[in-house]
Every structure is written in structure tokens, then in C-alpha cells.
Design a protein around this motif. Structure first.
Motif, short mmCIF file in Angstrom:
data_model
loop_
_atom_site.label_atom_id
_atom_site.label_comp_id
_atom_site.label_asym_id
_atom_site.label_seq_id
_atom_site.Cartn_x
_atom_site.Cartn_y
_atom_site.Cartn_z
N ASP A 1 -5.51 -6.31 20.38
CA ASP A 1 -4.23 -7.05 20.37
C ASP A 1 -3.21 -6.40 21.30
N GLY A 2 -3.70 -5.96 22.47
CA GLY A 2 -2.81 -5.43 23.51
C GLY A 2 -2.46 -3.97 23.39
N ARG A 3 -3.01 -3.26 22.39
CA ARG A 3 -2.71 -1.84 22.21
C ARG A 3 -3.99 -1.02 22.25
N ALA A 4 -3.87 0.23 22.75
CA ALA A 4 -5.03 1.12 22.77
C ALA A 4 -5.55 1.31 21.35
N ALA A 5 -6.89 1.25 21.21
CA ALA A 5 -7.48 1.30 19.88
C ALA A 5 -8.88 1.88 19.96
N SER A 6 -9.39 2.29 18.81
CA SER A 6 -10.79 2.69 18.74
C SER A 6 -11.65 1.44 18.82
N GLU A 7 -12.93 1.62 19.11
CA GLU A 7 -13.82 0.47 19.18
C GLU A 7 -13.86 -0.28 17.85
N ALA A 8 -13.93 0.48 16.75
CA ALA A 8 -14.02 -0.16 15.44
C ALA A 8 -12.78 -1.01 15.15
N ASP A 9 -11.58 -0.46 15.46
CA ASP A 9 -10.36 -1.22 15.21
C ASP A 9 -10.24 -2.41 16.16
N ALA A 10 -10.62 -2.22 17.42
CA ALA A 10 -10.51 -3.31 18.39
C ALA A 10 -11.40 -4.48 18.01
N ARG A 11 -12.58 -4.19 17.49
CA ARG A 11 -13.51 -5.28 17.12
C ARG A 11 -13.01 -6.07 15.91
N GLN A 12 -12.06 -5.51 15.16
CA GLN A 12 -11.49 -6.22 14.03
C GLN A 12 -10.26 -7.04 14.43
N ALA A 13 -9.77 -6.82 15.65
CA ALA A 13 -8.57 -7.52 16.11
C ALA A 13 -8.88 -8.96 16.49
N ALA A 14 -7.85 -9.79 16.51
CA ALA A 14 -8.03 -11.19 16.91
C ALA A 14 -8.48 -11.27 18.36
N GLU A 15 -7.91 -10.44 19.24
CA GLU A 15 -8.31 -10.40 20.64
C GLU A 15 -8.45 -8.93 21.05
N ALA A 16 -9.50 -8.64 21.78
CA ALA A 16 -9.76 -7.26 22.20
C ALA A 16 -10.28 -7.25 23.64
N VAL A 17 -10.08 -6.12 24.29
CA VAL A 17 -10.57 -5.93 25.65
C VAL A 17 -11.30 -4.60 25.71
N ARG A 18 -12.45 -4.62 26.34
CA ARG A 18 -13.21 -3.40 26.58
C ARG A 18 -13.31 -3.20 28.09
N GLU A 19 -12.85 -2.04 28.57
CA GLU A 19 -12.98 -1.69 29.98
C GLU A 19 -13.96 -0.54 30.10
N ILE A 20 -14.88 -0.66 31.04
CA ILE A 20 -15.85 0.39 31.30
C ILE A 20 -15.40 1.11 32.57
N HIS A 21 -15.00 2.37 32.42
CA HIS A 21 -14.48 3.17 33.52
C HIS A 21 -15.58 4.08 34.06
N HIS A 22 -15.74 4.05 35.38
CA HIS A 22 -16.69 4.94 36.05
C HIS A 22 -15.92 6.13 36.64
N ARG A 23 -16.53 7.32 36.60
CA ARG A 23 -15.83 8.52 37.05
C ARG A 23 -15.40 8.42 38.51
N HIS A 24 -16.24 7.80 39.36
CA HIS A 24 -15.92 7.69 40.78
C HIS A 24 -15.24 6.36 41.12
N ASP A 25 -15.70 5.27 40.48
CA ASP A 25 -15.33 3.93 40.93
C ASP A 25 -14.22 3.28 40.13
N GLY A 26 -13.74 3.93 39.08
CA GLY A 26 -12.70 3.32 38.26
C GLY A 26 -13.28 2.24 37.35
N VAL A 27 -12.52 1.16 37.09
CA VAL A 27 -12.98 0.09 36.20
C VAL A 27 -14.06 -0.73 36.91
#
Length: 279
Positions: free
Chosen positions: A116-142
Motif C-alpha cells: 500500500d505504498g510503504r516499505a514492508a516485509s514480504e509477508a506484510d506486503a502480500r496481505q496488503a490490498a496492493e503491493a509491489v515487488r522490485e528485484i534489485h541487481h547489484r550491478h544493474d539496479g531494478v
């Protein structure tokens, strides 16, 4: 030289070697092999812009480090070199170890979640109405971004090195329903629609903003063809002087005797017909 006597050059494009990663563990510095390191012979070491090594450091080698900022350069067996990796600041004397393989406690990527637009743990984010997961690479960023609605995956974008979404996936109730590819300039290349079983049902190709190919599929095979498209193709074949065209536009494609599509393959502008497996 070609048959007309013209000469030319052949240009080969070689991938840049995978850059190693430098990290500090107490008084021990480590060079961790790049993701695709199977052709890596060793590593040169830079302090600032100065190259410290005359010959590449081989896996298993050690080197004493003084305080400074260091970067590693991977070298393949062919001599091809990578770009310098990310810098590592060393404040006290340390010993560098060149690792032969990636340690179990290291990952090239890390997940960042928003609920819901705030930084969260995976468990909390999956319980939110809307969630975003970004996969960050050490060299390439998102490199990937996923959108979830009430715990179900709804959309995923895969990014190139410039941060542009070149592959875009849309999900319906957690299953893939739409797959699109784009050029770096955001020009669409293709669109595929998939059914609940994962089969492609429709595939469209684009060029310069125009549709160039359009296929329909039935469980991985091209067809059956909609009536309007069937009539367009029939008119085109008639202009070519061909009479070998089925009279039933809904003819099955799964029997050799029932489908002319297993015997004929042709293109009519933006409409194509043929036996084609889902791939």
C-alpha cells in the motif's frame, strides 16, 4: 566476395565478460565470480584508476591490500576484459582472496517490497490490498517489477540496462494471460494472448507501429480461422489463381485429412496460416 564481385566485412559482436564483485568480510576482501563466469580466467585489480596486477589473479590467489578504493576487472581465457566492477573502499590493511565460486551467503539480487505504498516485509506486503515487488541487481539496479492485488500477481515488467520495460506480462487470477515485447524506444514488437491452460491463443507481430503478422491458435496449433479473415485470405488466393482452399473456415487443424493448413503455408499481408506449434 559475393557472386557480383562485391566484398565486405563480417562484424562479430562478443558479449562483455561478467564483472566480479568485491566485498569485505572483516579483514578479508573477496572477489566473487560474476554470474556467467565459466569463461573467466582471472581478475585484474585497480586501485583508483591504477592497475595493480601485471597478470590476472587466478581463483585461489591472495593479495595484500592497503587502504584505498578498489575495483576488479574480469579477464576471459581469450583475453577479453570486462568493465571495472563496483568499487570497494578498504580503510585498513586487508588480504584479498579470489574465490573460485559464489559463496552460499551471497546473492546477485535482492527483493524490495512495498505494501500500500510503504516499505514492508514480504509477508506484510502480500496481505496488503496492493503491493509491489522490485528485484534489485547489484550491478544493474531494478531489473524486474511486479504488481500484486490482494496477494495475487497482476503484472510484471522486465527492464533493460536503461531501465525501459521491454517485456510486459499481465496476469489474470495469478495466471499469465498477456505477454508483450517492446523495443527500447517503447515501440511494440509483439503481443501474445494465452488461455487458462497456458496455450497461446493469438499472436500479433508489429513493425514501425503497424501490424505485420496475426496468428490464431487452438491448443498450440494455428487455427481455426475467423470467418472474416478466412474470406479475406480466400479472396487473396483466388487472385493468385489458386483453388486449393477449404470451404469450411472452422475446419479442424488436428487431423491431416481435415486441414489443408498441414499441406499449404502462405502469407496474405497481415494474415498468416500454417501448422505452428506453441513455442
Amino acid at each position: 566476395m559475393d557472386p557480383e564481385g562485391r566484398t565486405g566485412r563480417i562484424r562479430f559482436l562478443w558479449p562483455v565478460p561478467a564483472t566480479g564483485f568485491l566485498r569485505l568480510e572483516g579483514e578479508t576482501a573477496q572477489i566473487i565470480p560474476g554470474e556467467e563466469h565459466f569463461e573467466t580466467y582471472g581478475y585484474h585489480l585497480l586501485r583508483g584508476d591504477e592497475r595493480l596486477t601485471r597478470e590476472p589473479l587466478r581463483p585461489g590467489a591472495t593479495l595484500a591490500l592497503q587502504p584505498g578504493e578498489y575495483r576488479a576487472v574480469a579477464v576471459e581465457w581469450s583475453g577479453l576484459e570486462s568493465d571495472p566492477g563496483l568499487p570497494l573502499r578498504v580503510d585498513d590493511a586487508a588480504t584479498l582472496h579470489v574465490l573460485p565460486r559464489t559463496p552460499s551467503d551471497f546473492s546477485w539480487t535482492a527483493d524490495h517490497w512495498l505494501g500500500d505504498g510503504r516499505a514492508a516485509s514480504e509477508a506484510d506486503a502480500r496481505q496488503a490490498a496492493e503491493a509491489v515487488r522490485e528485484i534489485h541487481h547489484r550491478h544493474d539496479g531494478v531489473i524486474h517489477r511486479e504488481w500484486y492485488r490482494r496477494g495475487a500477481l497482476a503484472q510484471r515488467h522486465d527492464f533493460n540496462a536503461a531501465g525501459e520495460a521491454v517485456r510486459r506480462l499481465t496476469y489474470e487470477q495469478g495466471r499469465l494471460g498477456r505477454r508483450e515485447y517492446f523495443q527500447p524506444d517503447d515501440e511494440q514488437v509483439s503481443l501474445e494472448l494465452l488461455d487458462a491452460e497456458g496455450f497461446v491463443t493469438e499472436s500479433i507481430r508489429y513493425s514501425d507501429g503497424r501490424e505485420t503478422d496475426h496468428w490464431w491458435f487452438e491448443r498450440g496449433f494455428a487455427g481455426p480461422v475467423p470467418l472474416a479473415v478466412h474470406e479475406k485470405a480466400k479472396e487473396s488466393k483466388a487472385r493468385e489463381g489458386s483453388r486449393d482452399f477449404p470451404t469450411d473456415p472452422s475446419a479442424s487443424l488436428r487431423g491431416e485429412k481435415e486441414s489443408y493448413l498441414l499441406r499449404n503455408h502462405f502469407s496474405t499481408g497481415t494474415f498468416n496460416y500454417g501448422n505452428c506449434h506453441n513455442g
